[in-house]
Design a protein around this motif. Structure first.
Motif, PDB file in Angstrom:
ATOM      1  N   LEU A 505       5.315  -4.577  -3.881  1.00  0.00           N
ATOM      2  CA  LEU A 505       4.948  -5.094  -2.573  1.00  0.00           C
ATOM      3  C   LEU A 505       5.573  -4.264  -1.479  1.00  0.00           C
ATOM      4  O   LEU A 505       4.920  -3.915  -0.489  1.00  0.00           O
ATOM      5  CB  LEU A 505       5.401  -6.554  -2.435  1.00  0.00           C
ATOM      6  N   PHE A 506       6.847  -3.962  -1.663  1.00  0.00           N
ATOM      7  CA  PHE A 506       7.542  -3.186  -0.652  1.00  0.00           C
ATOM      8  C   PHE A 506       6.874  -1.826  -0.467  1.00  0.00           C
ATOM      9  O   PHE A 506       6.553  -1.416   0.643  1.00  0.00           O
ATOM     10  CB  PHE A 506       9.008  -3.020  -1.069  1.00  0.00           C
ATOM     11  N   VAL A 507       6.676  -1.123  -1.574  1.00  0.00           N
ATOM     12  CA  VAL A 507       6.087   0.210  -1.499  1.00  0.00           C
ATOM     13  C   VAL A 507       4.709   0.175  -0.865  1.00  0.00           C
ATOM     14  O   VAL A 507       4.394   0.957   0.032  1.00  0.00           O
ATOM     15  CB  VAL A 507       6.012   0.830  -2.920  1.00  0.00           C
ATOM     16  N   SER A 508       3.896  -0.775  -1.313  1.00  0.00           N
ATOM     17  CA  SER A 508       2.532  -0.809  -0.785  1.00  0.00           C
ATOM     18  C   SER A 508       2.528  -1.165   0.683  1.00  0.00           C
ATOM     19  O   SER A 508       1.749  -0.635   1.460  1.00  0.00           O
ATOM     20  CB  SER A 508       1.678  -1.805  -1.568  1.00  0.00           C
ATOM     21  N   LEU A 509       3.429  -2.077   1.068  1.00  0.00           N
ATOM     22  CA  LEU A 509       3.486  -2.445   2.476  1.00  0.00           C
ATOM     23  C   LEU A 509       3.912  -1.266   3.333  1.00  0.00           C
ATOM     24  O   LEU A 509       3.318  -0.992   4.371  1.00  0.00           O
ATOM     25  CB  LEU A 509       4.464  -3.602   2.668  1.00  0.00           C
ATOM     26  N   VAL A 510       4.945  -0.546   2.867  1.00  0.00           N
ATOM     27  CA  VAL A 510       5.422   0.601   3.635  1.00  0.00           C
ATOM     28  C   VAL A 510       4.299   1.622   3.794  1.00  0.00           C
ATOM     29  O   VAL A 510       4.053   2.134   4.884  1.00  0.00           O
ATOM     30  CB  VAL A 510       6.652   1.232   2.947  1.00  0.00           C
ATOM     31  N   ILE A 511       3.615   1.891   2.696  1.00  0.00           N
ATOM     32  CA  ILE A 511       2.531   2.884   2.773  1.00  0.00           C
ATOM     33  C   ILE A 511       1.431   2.395   3.706  1.00  0.00           C
ATOM     34  O   ILE A 511       0.906   3.142   4.534  1.00  0.00           O
ATOM     35  CB  ILE A 511       1.949   3.167   1.379  1.00  0.00           C
ATOM     36  N   MET A 512       1.098   1.109   3.575  1.00  0.00           N
ATOM     37  CA  MET A 512      -0.004   0.596   4.387  1.00  0.00           C
ATOM     38  C   MET A 512       0.336   0.635   5.870  1.00  0.00           C
ATOM     39  O   MET A 512      -0.463   1.097   6.681  1.00  0.00           O
ATOM     40  CB  MET A 512      -0.341  -0.838   3.978  1.00  0.00           C
ATOM     41  N   VAL A 513       1.533   0.158   6.194  1.00  0.00           N
ATOM     42  CA  VAL A 513       1.896   0.132   7.613  1.00  0.00           C
ATOM     43  C   VAL A 513       1.970   1.548   8.157  1.00  0.00           C
ATOM     44  O   VAL A 513       1.513   1.838   9.256  1.00  0.00           O
ATOM     45  CB  VAL A 513       3.242  -0.589   7.812  1.00  0.00           C
ATOM     46  N   ASN A 514       2.547   2.430   7.335  1.00  0.00           N
ATOM     47  CA  ASN A 514       2.652   3.824   7.742  1.00  0.00           C
ATOM     48  C   ASN A 514       1.281   4.451   7.976  1.00  0.00           C
ATOM     49  O   ASN A 514       1.029   5.102   8.986  1.00  0.00           O
ATOM     50  CB  ASN A 514       3.353   4.594   6.628  1.00  0.00           C
TER      51      ASN A 514
END
Lengths: 864, 235, 385
Positions: A505-514
């Motif tokens: 979740l963390f990784v995907s969120l970071v990538i998505m927001v970025n």
């Protein structure tokens, strides 16, 4: 009855006192559940409140109208009113004009001014005067007979600090004019629209005020009972080209569907917290059951039935759920206030106008949250409870060699894991159920489950292959850690699964927001290019229905020396049911300063037809929602004019409230005859000069020449672009908060599950100590086990996170909002955060390591 | 009462219980035939791994045999259901363990009451009875203390009181003095003998210490899971 | 000789002064306020069938008794009200480029139908501002039209065409005047109270031969009969001491008509301004004063809706005409209870007349209007919402 008292008594003696003795663990679990329940309930309550405010507004405004006559991209001619009223099936035809205005000399936000004919409107909308003018004789009749008069709601009157008889200066791009307040409305019916910030005036007054003489926004119809289909067709047939009949409930239903879709999306995200909280319950309950295995065996030996044991352990879970739910109440009360503002702000920005949202007590939501919280706790406690029933009574006696569990080695976890992962991708491309990407979420869950299933096999491999290198790096304890991890099998799957979920979740969120921020920044620089923007005051709120006044246009045209002036015209239209904005602008000039981020089509091929007005560019959202794309034909009706042009390309666009279509301004003016300007962008020709200073000077010039009598909205390009980014950050704030809470709960989960694993083997560990291992070596072994598990979890979580981010960006976002972004990974964030996660998880392992050696080995062995 | 006339209360035929080990070997008991009469104090002797605890577990209904039969008080434990075994453990036998096995979150008094409560008795009556038992064992004043606050001997005496609360006809003790010093060990063994001599209960003690020898009416020696010797004592 | 010339000059001056006063008095007073009726109205037709802006209230009133085939009796009423809401000249205060919705007048209309055979009474009302073709007075096809939505009266050289459509009934009648318009009072100057300003300009067309069609509850009828038209305009609200009025319009078989209005004081007595008009078959109408009339109420009917107790049978004697009449309503319940256009209830119903005139039997039909029985009649008062 006897059995109930027995059960309750035993629960207190056995479970209750145990929970009491470890207050930190208990608090951690209750906090985790409380967070999950609080988040879930607050999100739903916040969106429900926004939904209620929206529906109420729409229903109050449309009143009892059955149908409305609307123009496509144009206001409705008022002479239709008499014609429609003359139809035998029409009971009343009521004209309606509304606009947002500001009160001069006030910092209040714009409020809605509604203009109606009180006589024709009588049976459609309800409003009532609470108090009359100072001479006690004013009435709706005075609204009709005196120009520039209005009625205010009590909320607005109080905010403006005015009362009956006072004058208030109302400001609109067309003019600023004094209005006399004839009376204050009762806070009911129409007066509750927009949270009570509205005013009513006569239709004649509002037409004169905003300069739309001869036209009205729409005509609301109330039909006589017994009206047939044939009557409706006759009424519609009598309407001129470019005007249709529409049901007011459609606007409500479209908006409602959008808000409910958003609510479902947020609910699912908040459910993540709740489900991770399930891990917590599972870990604490199984921890307790594991640590007190002997006591449970004792109970069995003394004559407790398996049902009783099951009930006791299960009740522990239920009790945790109930306690967590109760603890959620204060947390939720705080959270909901923040969410109320954030969620309604997001809905207002992205979907439909929602104002002044108030929270109401909602029993069904509270019952739902109680049910889900206790339900998930029950499910979480069921496995440990079942496992507890398998404890044989003979374990009360130490019988050498009969040591129990062989770790269940679920064969074929590889296959299951890979299968789930493989299934998730095609599932993701299924169409959404309404605006809710059900398939997207199911496939995301399958992805996470699949990757979690891969952790035992991976650990097995790590344990065997890495055992020797581990001995080299960390000595014997590391080697033993590798061995343990190899044998632990599926017992580690759940705790590692928690970590995988959190990391993914963390990784995907970071990538998505970025990715989102990067793409939006690009868009803002290119498509929102401009040094200075000028448009009528409240143009966005008023949906660009008012053009720039002629004298402003003339003044601006006179400034053509050092600036490139790019006038544009915008119309809010609808394609089928989807709203979008048509913008007509000099595309050639725009491209020389900015551009479009193309998704389909090549700029070189489309330049000429585009600049000549022989085609249009549509946004990604428009293409997704309408189903049209490059090569298809775009059609629109604007008043009497019909546009029929090929779509030359699709571009990325992130404006709110729907899709966008661009065409050349001259062609638009020729085709539609609309020469008015909706707004202007300014570009300084000399790009090397001090742009900031020049912008300030330009603003001052315009203010001097034009803004005195015509309220205008002006913004420097830099400010505008910053503001747009800020709005996007805000809309992501809610999602980010929810996921951060999920991460927090995961962290709690990881800490407790690691502790379980240690305590289960307390005897073994103490035996090790008894045979000569030093405390440091044992702690080191536990530590290395944690390192291996966390490393496996992070690795799998990372891979899963990358795949998940693609889901989020290319599937879920597309289905929810209609847009996708350019995929972008910020290595810097990962370089910092992944080690941090590793460190955090290992820190979570510390309590477990400490538990190991609390007492002397011999005593521990004896007691164990 | 004349013991020699009493029928056998515990009968085992070809009783076998095997636990296979991962390395291919096995532990447990094999082909044990056993007769214990009512009112006897039987002492089962043997070294670690000889199968004493296994045998006791089978007699106490805590485990099922792999083969063979065991009948206690006319009830065939081999064919009994799990529920019947649970009820049997509640009412017919009382167990005393080497590790005392008191529940740490219950007071001494609550621990004593537990089997009776599990059997469905009311708390008030049970409490009275429990206090009486504690009084008889001289530890009435420790009723409200938690096991962590008791000494080894006090814990074992509480365990004995617990074993007696349901008035069982058979008392089983698995290494009851294993975790006690010699003085407390003697006290406990005398208490167990008392149950047999004064209260007429059948007491079976599995131990490798010699403390039980003076009180035993029959001695059974196990070696490697089989009966090596059965010595009826005088009396 | 000088004295005689002085005398003649003075006399001339006096006559001039008197003439000016009379002229001044009879001219409608101008200024920023509404016009008021102060003397003879000086009717001239067909122009005066139209609207009279400047006067605050005006109405065109049609009532009539009709028969369908087989003699089935109906009574109808169709009334248009014009209410001026801003004083004359106030348009100058309007913004430049005023909206088409900006109106100086409100129009209201009432329609009623008495289905005597079935004992049923229907009524409806409507209201609109005078803007964008919703309501007003216009010239069309050589006629003067007063209209509100789909209701209208078109007054042309060949007659008055009345149309009205409601949910439950509709009217389409052609009314041909059989006599010239009759100006009541003094040249139309009709006193409605004791104060000098309490007056209206009032004329009637007392006999209109009517034919046409009406429908009620889905059933259509061809009808024929006799109608009466009133046209009145003024600015004076009802004097506070007056509770309401009883108005009678009677058409006799011998081609004569009688109009009476009794202004009732709040204490039950009659205002001395009450009066009437008798219209012979030909020749000048005869003005009747209060003392010429005696009206006795023989019966009462209480409305279950408004609770008002309306008179429901009268004995009327007009002494100068030796008229002794008994008037009875064709239906008891002919009460209009209005909620939208105005907040009033009044009774307006078809009646039958029979009696004696100088001992010769007479008979006829007519309409009676009773106002102010539910609450003091406040037609020109403010409406509250």
């Amino acid at each position: 009855m006897q059995r109930v008292t027995l059960y309750l008594r035993l629960f207190v003696w056995f479970n209750g006192r145990q929970l009491q003795r470890h207050p930190w663990r208990l608090s951690a679990v209750i906090l985790g559940i409380a967070l999950g329940a609080a988040v879930f309930t607050s999100v739903r309550l916040a969106v429900d409140a926004s939904l209620d405010a929206f529906i109420q507004s729409i229903e109050l405004i449309s009143g009892k109208a059955d149908w409305s006559v609307l123009g496509r991209g144009a206001r409705v001619p008022e002479d239709l009113v008499a014609r429609l009223k003359g139809d035998a099936a029409v009971e009343t035809a009521s004209p309606f004009v509304s606009t947002y205005v500001e009160a001069q000399g006030n910092d209040l936000p714009p409020f809605l001014l509604i203009g109606i004919d009180p006589i024709l409107d009588y049976s459609l909308r309800t409003w009532e005067l609470a108090s009359f003018g100072p001479d006690q004789t004013a009435s709706w009749l005075d609204l009709i007979r005196a120009p520039n008069t209005c009625l205010l709601t009590p909320t607005l009157a109080q905010a403006l600090q005015r009362s009956s008889g006072d004058i208030v200066q109302l400001s609109h791009v067309r003019q600023i004019a004094p209005f006399r307040i004839l009376g204050i409305l009762k806070p009911q019916g129409l007066a509750r629209v927009e949270g009570g910030a509205m005013a009513i005036t006569d239709i004649a007054t509002i037409q004169e005020f905003i300069g739309c003489q001869g036209r009205v926004d729409r005509i609301d119809l109330k039909l006589k009972p017994g009206t047939t289909e044939a009557d409706l067709r006759r009424i519609e047939g009598a309407l001129p080209e470019g005007f249709d009949l529409e049901r007011p409930v459609e606007t409500k239903e479209t908006g409602e569907a959008m808000i409910r879709g958003y609510q479902l999306n947020l609910s699912v995200l908040s459910l993540v917290s709740l489900f991770v909280g399930m891990f917590l319950v599972y870990s604490l309950v199984s921890l307790n059951a594991a640590a007190r295995r002997n006591e449970l065996a004792n109970l069995r030996a003394l004559g407790a039935s398996t049902d009783l044991i099951f009930l006791l352990i299960l009740s522990e879970g239920i009790a945790l759920g109930i306690a967590g739910w109760i603890a959620a109440i204060p947390i939720g009360s705080l959270l909901v206030q923040y969410l109320l503002a954030a969620v309604s702000g997001t809905i207002d920005s992205l979907f439909v106008r929602v104002q002044a949202v108030t929270l109401g007590p909602d029993v069904s939501e509270i019952l739902l949250s109680f049910g889900i919280t206790v339900g998930t706790s029950l499910v979480a406690a069921s496995k440990p409870a079942r496992d507890a029933t398998r404890i044989a009574p003979k374990e009360a006696m130490i019988i050498h060699g009969s040591a129990s569990q062989t770790p269940s080695r679920a064969r074929g976890l590889w296959a299951i894991g890979l299968l789930l992962i493989a299934l998730s991708w095609p599932l993701a491309s299924l169409p959404p159920v309404g605006p809710f990407p059900l398939a997207g979420y199911v496939s995301a869950s399958l992805l996470i489950l699949g990757f979690s299933s891969l952790s035992p096999p991976l650990l097995r491999i790590m344990g065997s292959r890495l055992a020797r290198p581990l001995r080299f790096v960390g000595g014997e304890p590391a080697f033993l850690a590798g061995r343990y991890v190899r044998e632990a099998g599926s017992r580690t799957a759940i705790s590692v699964g928690a970590l995988i979920t959190a990391v993914a979740l963390f990784v995907s969120l970071v990538i998505m927001v970025n990715s989102f921020r990067y793409t939006v920044s690009l868009w803002v620089e290119q498509t929102l290019a401009g040094d200075f923007f000028l448009r009528p005051s409240m143009a966005g709120l008023n949906e660009y229905r008012d053009a720039l006044p002629d004298d402003v246009v003339r003044a601006v045209q006179g400034m053509a020396s050092d600036v490139d002036i790019l006038p544009y015209h915008r119309l809010r239209l609808r394609h089928d049911k989807t709203p979008y904005e048509l913008e007509a602008v000099d595309l050639k000039k725009l491209m020389s300063y900015g551009g479009f981020i193309l998704l389909e089509g090549r700029m070189e091929a489309m330049r000429h037809p585009l600049f000549r007005g022989e085609g249009v560019l549509v946004s990604e959202v428009f293409a997704n929602r309408s189903g049209l794309s490059t090569g298809d034909r775009y059609g629109a009706q604007i008043g009497k004019a019909v546009l029929d042009l090929p779509i030359l390309g699709v571009f990325r666009d992130y404006r709110t409230h729907g899709g966008a279509v661009y065409m050349d301004l001259k062609a638009f003016q020729t085709l539609t005859g609309i020469t008015a300007w909706g707004g202007v962008r300014f570009f300084f020709k000399d790009r090397d000069r001090d742009l900031e200073g020049a912008t300030r000077a330009l603003e001052a010039r315009i203010r001097r020449c034009c803004a005195q009598s015509h309220p205008l909205e002006m913004a420097a390009g830099l400010e505008l672009r910053r503001e747009v980014l800020r709005i996007f950050d805000e809309t992501f704030a809610v999602t980010t908060v929810l996921l951060l809470i999920a991460l927090l709960v995961s962290a709690l989960g990881i800490a407790t599950t690691l502790t379980v694993l240690v305590l289960e083997r307390l005897r073994q560990l103490n035996t090790l100590a008894a045979i000569g291992a030093s405390p440091g070596q044992i702690r080191s072994m536990v530590f290395w086990e944690a390192v291996l598990m966390v490393a496996a979890g992070e690795l799998i979580g990372l891979v899963c996170g990358f795949l998940l981010s693609s889901f989020l960006i290319f599937v879920i976002n597309r289905q929810c909002f209609g847009w996708t972004f350019l995929y972008r990974i910020d290595m810097g964030t990962f370089a910092v955060s992944l080690p941090l996660i590793l460190a955090a998880a290992l820190a979570a392992a510390l309590p477990a390591a400490r538990l190991v050696l609390r007492a002397s080995p011999a005593q521990a062995l004896k007691e164990a | 009462m004349s013991r020699s006339d009493d029928p056998c209360v515990i009968e085992a035929h070809a009783l076998t219980r095997i636990y296979p080990l991962e390395n291919g070997g096995a532990v447990g008991i094999r082909d044990i035939d056993l007769y214990i009469r009512n009112g006897e104090m039987a002492v089962i002797k043997g070294n670690s791994g000889s199968g004493k605890s296994t045998l006791l577990a089978l007699i106490g209904g805590l485990d099922r045999p792999s083969r063979g039969r065991i009948v206690v008080g006319g009830r065939d434990l081999t064919t009994a259901s799990a529920a019947e075994l649970t009820a049997y453990r509640r009412t017919t036998v009382g167990m005393v363990f080497q590790a005392f096995n008191l529940l740490p979150t219950l007071t001494a008094l609550e621990n004593v009451c537990l089997p009776a409560l599990l059997a469905g008795m009311a708390y008030e009556t049970t409490r009275e009875s429990a206090l009486n038992h504690l009084r008889e064992l001289g530890i009435e004043k420790l009723a409200d203390r938690y096991p962590a606050q008791l000494s080894g001997g006090e814990m074992q005496r509480s365990a004995i009181a617990r074993a007696l609360i349901n008035n069982p006809s058979i008392v089983l003790a698995d290494e009851p003095t294993g975790n006690l010093d010699s003085r407390n060990g003697e006290i406990v063994m005398r208490l167990l003998a008392d149950l047999n001599q004064r209260q007429g209960r059948t007491v079976i003690v599995a131990t490798h210490s010699a403390l039980a020898d003076p009180y035993a009416t029959v001695q059974i020696t196990l070696r490697d899971g089989m009966i090596a010797q059965r010595t009826p004592c005088n009396g | 000789m000088k004295g005689r010339r002085l005398q003649r000059v003075c006399l001339a001056l006096i006559w001039v002064w008197i003439g000016t006063v009379i002229f001044w008095e009879s001219r409608p007073s101008l200024g920023s306020d509404y016009l008021s009726v102060a003397g003879p109205c000086g009717f001239s037709f067909p122009e005066d069938h139209g609207a009279h802006p400047g006067y605050q209230t005006e109405w065109w009133y049609y009532t009539g008794n009709l028969n369908a085939e087989g003699g089935r009796p109906f009574g109808f009423q169709l009334t248009f009200f014009r209410r001026q809401i801003i004083p004359p000249g106030a348009e100058k205060g309007w913004p430049p480029h005023p909206s088409s919705w900006r109106a100086g007048n409100l129009f209201m209309a009432h329609a009623a139908l008495s289905d005597v055979a079935n004992g049923r009474f229907y009524w409806d009302e409507d209201m609109a501002r005078e803007a964008i073709g919703l309501a007003g007075v216009r010239r069309g096809g050589g006629a003067i039209e007063v209209f509100l939505g789909r209701w209208k009266t078109a007054m042309g050289p060949s007659g008055h065409r009345l149309t009205a459509m409601t949910d439950r009934f509709s009217l389409d009648l052609k009314c041909v005047p059989r006599k010239a318009p009759v100006a009541h009072g003094r040249g139309g100057y009709s006193q409605k109270g004791v104060r000098p300003g309490s007056a209206s300009c009032y004329y009637s067309i007392t006999r209109l031969e009517t034919s046409g069609a009406l429908s009620v509850d889905g059933r259509n009828y061809n009808v024929q009969g006799m109608a009466w038209m009133d046209h009145e305009y003024s600015t004076a609200p009802l004097e506070p001491s007056l509770a309401g009025w009883d108005w009678f319009s009677l058409q006799f078989a011998d081609e004569t008509e009688l109009m009476l209005y009794i202004l009732r004081e709040t204490d039950g007595s009659w205002s001395p301004a009450s009066s009437g008009t008798f219209v012979p078959p030909s020749g000048a109408p005869q003005h009747l004063t209060r003392d010429d009339i005696e009206v006795a109420v023989m019966d009462r009917w209480q409305s279950p809706r408004s609770g008002a107790k309306y008179p429901s049978r009268w004995r009327i004697r007009v002494f100068p005409l030796q008229l002794d009449l008994e008037i009875s309503p064709q239906l008891n319940d002919q009460e209009l209870r209005l909620t939208r256009s105005m907040q009033v209830s009044y009774w307006e119903g078809s009646v039958k007349v029979k009696g004696h005139k100088a001992r010769r039997p007479v008979e006829g039909v007519g309409y009676v209007e009773l106002t102010g029985y539910a609450a003091p009649f406040d037609l020109l008062g403010q409406d509250r919402r």
